[in-house]
Design a protein around this motif. Structure first.
Motif, PDB file in Angstrom:
ATOM      1  N   ALA A  50      -9.152-128.932  22.420  1.00 11.00           N
ATOM      2  CA  ALA A  50      -8.335-128.133  21.117  1.00 11.00           C
ATOM      3  C   ALA A  50      -7.771-126.680  21.364  1.00 11.00           C
ATOM      4  O   ALA A  50      -6.751-126.023  21.697  1.00 11.00           O
ATOM      5  N   PHE A  51      -8.551-126.241  22.703  1.00 13.33           N
ATOM      6  CA  PHE A  51      -8.724-124.951  23.857  1.00 13.33           C
ATOM      7  C   PHE A  51      -7.670-125.569  24.273  1.00 13.33           C
ATOM      8  O   PHE A  51      -7.115-124.102  24.375  1.00 13.33           O
ATOM      9  N   ASN A  52      -7.665-125.915  24.870  1.00 12.39           N
ATOM     10  CA  ASN A  52      -6.386-126.536  26.126  1.00 12.39           C
ATOM     11  C   ASN A  52      -4.794-126.259  25.604  1.00 12.39           C
ATOM     12  O   ASN A  52      -4.334-125.428  25.914  1.00 12.39           O
ATOM     13  N   GLN A  53      -4.719-127.201  24.218  1.00 12.56           N
ATOM     14  CA  GLN A  53      -3.826-127.090  23.616  1.00 12.56           C
ATOM     15  C   GLN A  53      -3.329-125.522  22.528  1.00 12.56           C
ATOM     16  O   GLN A  53      -2.243-125.943  22.886  1.00 12.56           O
ATOM     17  N   GLY A  54      -4.000-125.143  21.856  1.00 12.93           N
ATOM     18  CA  GLY A  54      -4.335-124.293  21.674  1.00 12.93           C
ATOM     19  C   GLY A  54      -3.260-123.140  22.884  1.00 12.93           C
ATOM     20  O   GLY A  54      -3.071-122.549  22.280  1.00 12.93           O
ATOM     21  N   PHE A  55      -4.089-122.970  23.516  1.00 11.10           N
ATOM     22  CA  PHE A  55      -2.667-121.660  25.128  1.00 11.10           C
ATOM     23  C   PHE A  55      -1.417-122.156  24.982  1.00 11.10           C
ATOM     24  O   PHE A  55      -0.559-121.698  25.523  1.00 11.10           O
ATOM     25  N   TYR A  56      -0.702-123.422  24.612  1.00 11.86           N
ATOM     26  CA  TYR A  56       1.215-123.621  24.286  1.00 11.86           C
ATOM     27  C   TYR A  56       0.701-122.438  23.031  1.00 11.86           C
ATOM     28  O   TYR A  56       2.525-122.116  23.731  1.00 11.86           O
ATOM     29  N   ASN A  57       0.256-121.911  22.936  1.00 17.29           N
ATOM     30  CA  ASN A  57       0.761-120.971  20.708  1.00 17.29           C
ATOM     31  C   ASN A  57       1.105-119.383  21.483  1.00 17.29           C
ATOM     32  O   ASN A  57       2.548-119.099  21.764  1.00 17.29           O
ATOM     33  N   PRO A  58       0.195-119.378  22.487  1.00 21.17           N
ATOM     34  CA  PRO A  58       0.210-117.708  22.655  1.00 21.17           C
ATOM     35  C   PRO A  58       1.950-117.490  23.727  1.00 21.17           C
ATOM     36  O   PRO A  58       2.302-116.786  23.982  1.00 21.17           O
ATOM     37  N   PHE A  59       1.541-118.732  24.665  1.00 19.60           N
ATOM     38  CA  PHE A  59       3.057-118.205  25.551  1.00 19.60           C
ATOM     39  C   PHE A  59       4.364-118.756  25.223  1.00 19.60           C
ATOM     40  O   PHE A  59       5.117-118.064  25.045  1.00 19.60           O
ATOM     41  N   LEU A  60       4.184-119.788  24.226  1.00 15.16           N
ATOM     42  CA  LEU A  60       6.115-119.786  23.123  1.00 15.16           C
ATOM     43  C   LEU A  60       5.832-118.305  22.473  1.00 15.16           C
ATOM     44  O   LEU A  60       7.158-117.774  22.459  1.00 15.16           O
ATOM     45  N   ALA A  61       4.509-117.815  22.304  1.00 12.27           N
ATOM     46  CA  ALA A  61       5.258-116.191  21.117  1.00 12.27           C
ATOM     47  C   ALA A  61       5.316-115.080  22.532  1.00 12.27           C
ATOM     48  O   ALA A  61       6.359-114.638  21.757  1.00 12.27           O
ATOM     49  N   LEU A  62       5.209-115.397  23.343  1.00 14.29           N
ATOM     50  CA  LEU A  62       5.305-114.543  24.408  1.00 14.29           C
ATOM     51  C   LEU A  62       6.074-114.754  24.911  1.00 14.29           C
ATOM     52  O   LEU A  62       7.304-113.413  24.893  1.00 14.29           O
ATOM     53  N   GLN A  63       7.246-115.814  25.370  1.00 17.29           N
ATOM     54  CA  GLN A  63       8.211-115.188  24.989  1.00 17.29           C
ATOM     55  C   GLN A  63       9.448-115.474  24.417  1.00 17.29           C
ATOM     56  O   GLN A  63      10.513-114.544  24.520  1.00 17.29           O
ATOM     57  N   ALA A  64       8.839-115.793  22.543  1.00 17.85           N
ATOM     58  CA  ALA A  64       9.101-115.566  22.122  1.00 17.85           C
ATOM     59  C   ALA A  64       9.944-113.530  21.712  1.00 17.85           C
ATOM     60  O   ALA A  64      10.735-112.938  21.610  1.00 17.85           O
TER      61      ALA A  64
END
Length: 128
Positions: A50-64
């Motif tokens: 979950a820790f690893n998977q969770g980090f995809y989210n802020p990277f996509l958010a930052l891109q947007a």
């Protein structure tokens, strides 16, 4: 329509930052357990994933968000491209979740609604 796409991109980014928090920081906390289910004992073995998977989210958010900022500064094409890349990936993840697990379709709909609206509005602005 680009303004609407930007608003939905910000909302999608905010939701994905919350998902990051639940998955990567507060996995065993009450909010994450209420959202994803399970007791602390049941979720603990999955904390690393979950820790690893969770980090995809802020990277996509930052891109947007960078896309929104650039569009607001007058770089509409570059901003729209980043908005589409970030929210498009969020939407794709929601579609995968919906197709992979019928019991999680409600979560996929919640996760994918803002990105879908951002993609549709941004594309409408570009193609309109």
């Amino acid at each position: 329509m680009l303004t609407a796409g930007m608003v939905f991109a910000v909302l999608a980014a905010a939701l994905h930052v919350l998902i990051f928090y639940m998955e990567s920081i507060a996995w065993e906390g009450a909010l994450a357990r209420k959202t994803f289910g399970g007791t602390p004992e049941e979720v603990r073995p999955h904390a690393f994933y979950a820790f690893n998977q969770g980090f995809y989210n802020p990277f996509l958010a930052l891109q947007a968000i960078i896309g929104v900022v650039l569009a607001a500064l007058g770089y509409a094409a570059i901003g729209a491209a980043l908005i589409l890349a970030g929210t498009g990936a969020m939407l794709a993840a929601a579609v995968v979740l919906a197709l992979a697990s019928a019991p999680h379709r409600s979560a996929a709909a919640k996760q994918g609604t803002f990105p879908l609206l951002a993609v549709v509005c941004t594309l409408a602005a570009l193609l309109g």
